[in-house]
Design a protein around this motif. Structure first.
Motif, PDB file in Angstrom:
ATOM      1  N   UNK A  34     -49.357  59.838  -8.623  1.00 23.37           N
ATOM      2  CA  UNK A  34     -48.516  58.701  -8.982  1.00 23.37           C
ATOM      3  C   UNK A  34     -47.941  58.051  -7.731  1.00 23.37           C
ATOM      4  N   UNK A  36     -44.451  55.818  -7.272  1.00 19.28           N
ATOM      5  CA  UNK A  36     -43.252  55.239  -7.864  1.00 19.28           C
ATOM      6  C   UNK A  36     -42.567  54.363  -6.819  1.00 19.28           C
ATOM      7  N   UNK A  38     -38.765  52.285  -5.863  1.00 20.81           N
ATOM      8  CA  UNK A  38     -37.350  52.098  -6.162  1.00 20.81           C
ATOM      9  C   UNK A  38     -36.858  50.882  -5.400  1.00 20.81           C
ATOM     10  N   UNK A  43     -33.593  51.668 -10.589  1.00 21.96           N
ATOM     11  CA  UNK A  43     -34.063  53.026 -10.747  1.00 21.96           C
ATOM     12  C   UNK A  43     -35.548  53.140 -10.405  1.00 21.96           C
ATOM     13  N   UNK A  44     -36.000  54.362 -10.260  1.00 23.91           N
ATOM     14  CA  UNK A  44     -37.415  54.630  -9.985  1.00 23.91           C
ATOM     15  C   UNK A  44     -38.281  54.105 -11.125  1.00 23.91           C
ATOM     16  N   UNK A  46     -42.602  53.290 -12.263  1.00 28.64           N
ATOM     17  CA  UNK A  46     -43.995  53.581 -11.965  1.00 28.64           C
ATOM     18  C   UNK A  46     -44.714  52.342 -11.435  1.00 28.64           C
ATOM     19  N   UNK A  49     -50.888  55.023 -11.412  1.00 31.70           N
ATOM     20  CA  UNK A  49     -51.184  56.449 -11.548  1.00 31.70           C
ATOM     21  C   UNK A  49     -52.686  56.664 -11.620  1.00 31.70           C
ATOM     22  N   UNK A  88     -38.174  51.407  -1.619  1.00 31.25           N
ATOM     23  CA  UNK A  88     -38.599  52.742  -1.201  1.00 31.25           C
ATOM     24  C   UNK A  88     -39.747  53.169  -2.114  1.00 31.25           C
ATOM     25  N   UNK A  90     -42.489  56.172  -3.315  1.00 31.87           N
ATOM     26  CA  UNK A  90     -42.677  57.615  -3.404  1.00 31.87           C
ATOM     27  C   UNK A  90     -44.049  57.924  -3.992  1.00 31.87           C
ATOM     28  N   UNK A 101     -43.174  66.616 -11.592  1.00 32.33           N
ATOM     29  CA  UNK A 101     -43.599  65.822 -10.447  1.00 32.33           C
ATOM     30  C   UNK A 101     -43.115  66.458  -9.152  1.00 32.33           C
ATOM     31  N   UNK A 103     -42.635  65.289  -5.406  1.00 32.44           N
ATOM     32  CA  UNK A 103     -42.564  64.038  -4.664  1.00 32.44           C
ATOM     33  C   UNK A 103     -42.725  64.251  -3.166  1.00 32.44           C
ATOM     34  N   UNK A 104     -43.273  63.233  -2.512  1.00 34.02           N
ATOM     35  CA  UNK A 104     -43.186  63.157  -1.064  1.00 34.02           C
ATOM     36  C   UNK A 104     -41.786  62.706  -0.668  1.00 34.02           C
ATOM     37  N   UNK A 105     -41.536  62.613   0.624  1.00 33.91           N
ATOM     38  CA  UNK A 105     -40.186  62.295   1.087  1.00 33.91           C
ATOM     39  C   UNK A 105     -39.866  60.806   1.021  1.00 33.91           C
TER      40      UNK A 105
END
Lengths: 113, 115
Positions: A34, A36, A38, A43-44, A46, A49, A88, A90, A101, A103-105
């Motif tokens: 995925x 995502x 922000x 909010x986060x 999608x 995917x 941002x 993700x 999930x 997540x990466x940083x």
């Protein structure tokens, strides 16, 4: 252990420039991947995917990502960014069983008008 | 369709105090997740519910964190006592079912500051 790595922490681009954000994952089984996003103050949500089939997936707002199994990568691309793409981003790996999930940083993208 | 609701949006407490967060998922969504997002990092799963049962709480610091999902709908996450390192955004997400192919829908989060 499953993990996700995003190489670019902060990217600054001018409008109309092309974008590619790197994402690599570590997992030997079936992958669900995925992206995502922000946006500031939101909010986060999608972007896109990948579960199976065509490794090139298209998402909202002109974004696309390519799953390359041999490279364990799922990079996000957009041919021409806009100021409104400042956000941002993700990358995340989804557990096939539970849906959890990992997540990466995250990568902060700043687009200059 | 209403999204995932969370409250409060912001909370400031002193260390050793207790705090609770509330989440109302999208109607009909059986699966509910709580994530912790520390500044500069991606969200990390704390606990996952399927209806009112716990699916995964392996990363929940059970000595101070607790969570419940009453009647398989709303959920609360509690921290008692809070530590400085608990300062983070706490995100709630829901999906129709468990499983890797389901999209998770996130709420706005609760930003916790522990002084």
């Amino acid at each position: 252990a499953q993990s996700v790595s995003q190489h670019n922490h902060h990217v600054i681009l001018s409008e109309a420039a092309s974008l590619e954000l790197g994402c690599n994952y570590s997992y030997g089984g079936t992958v669900n991947l995925f992206w995502y996003v922000q946006y500031p103050g939101q909010h986060l949500q999608l972007l896109l995917k990948y579960f199976s089939g065509d490794p090139l997936v298209k998402g909202i707002k002109g974004f696309e990502a390519e799953f390359i199994k041999s490279k364990f990568s799922f990079n996000l691309r957009k041919p021409s960014v806009q100021w409104s793409d400042t956000a941002e981003y993700f990358c995340a790996l989804g557990s096939s069983n539970t849906g959890k999930l990992i997540f990466g940083q995250g990568t902060t993208l700043q687009v200059k008008p | 369709e209403a999204g995932v609701a969370q409250s409060p949006r912001y909370k400031i407490i002193e260390k050793r105090q207790s705090v609770a967060f509330w989440c109302n998922p999208i109607s009909g969504h059986a699966t509910l997740y709580w994530y912790q997002q520390i500044l500069g990092q991606g969200p990390k799963l704390l606990i996952q519910f399927q209806n009112n049962g716990v699916v995964d709480d392996s990363q929940l610091p059970k000595d101070r964190f607790s969570a419940e999902r009453l009647k398989g709908v709303d959920s609360t996450l509690k921290i008692q006592p809070a530590k400085l390192e608990d300062s983070a955004v706490y995100l709630c997400a829901s999906s129709p079912l468990a499983g890797g192919t389901n999209t998770q829908y996130f709420g706005p989060g609760t930003r916790l500051t522990v002084l």
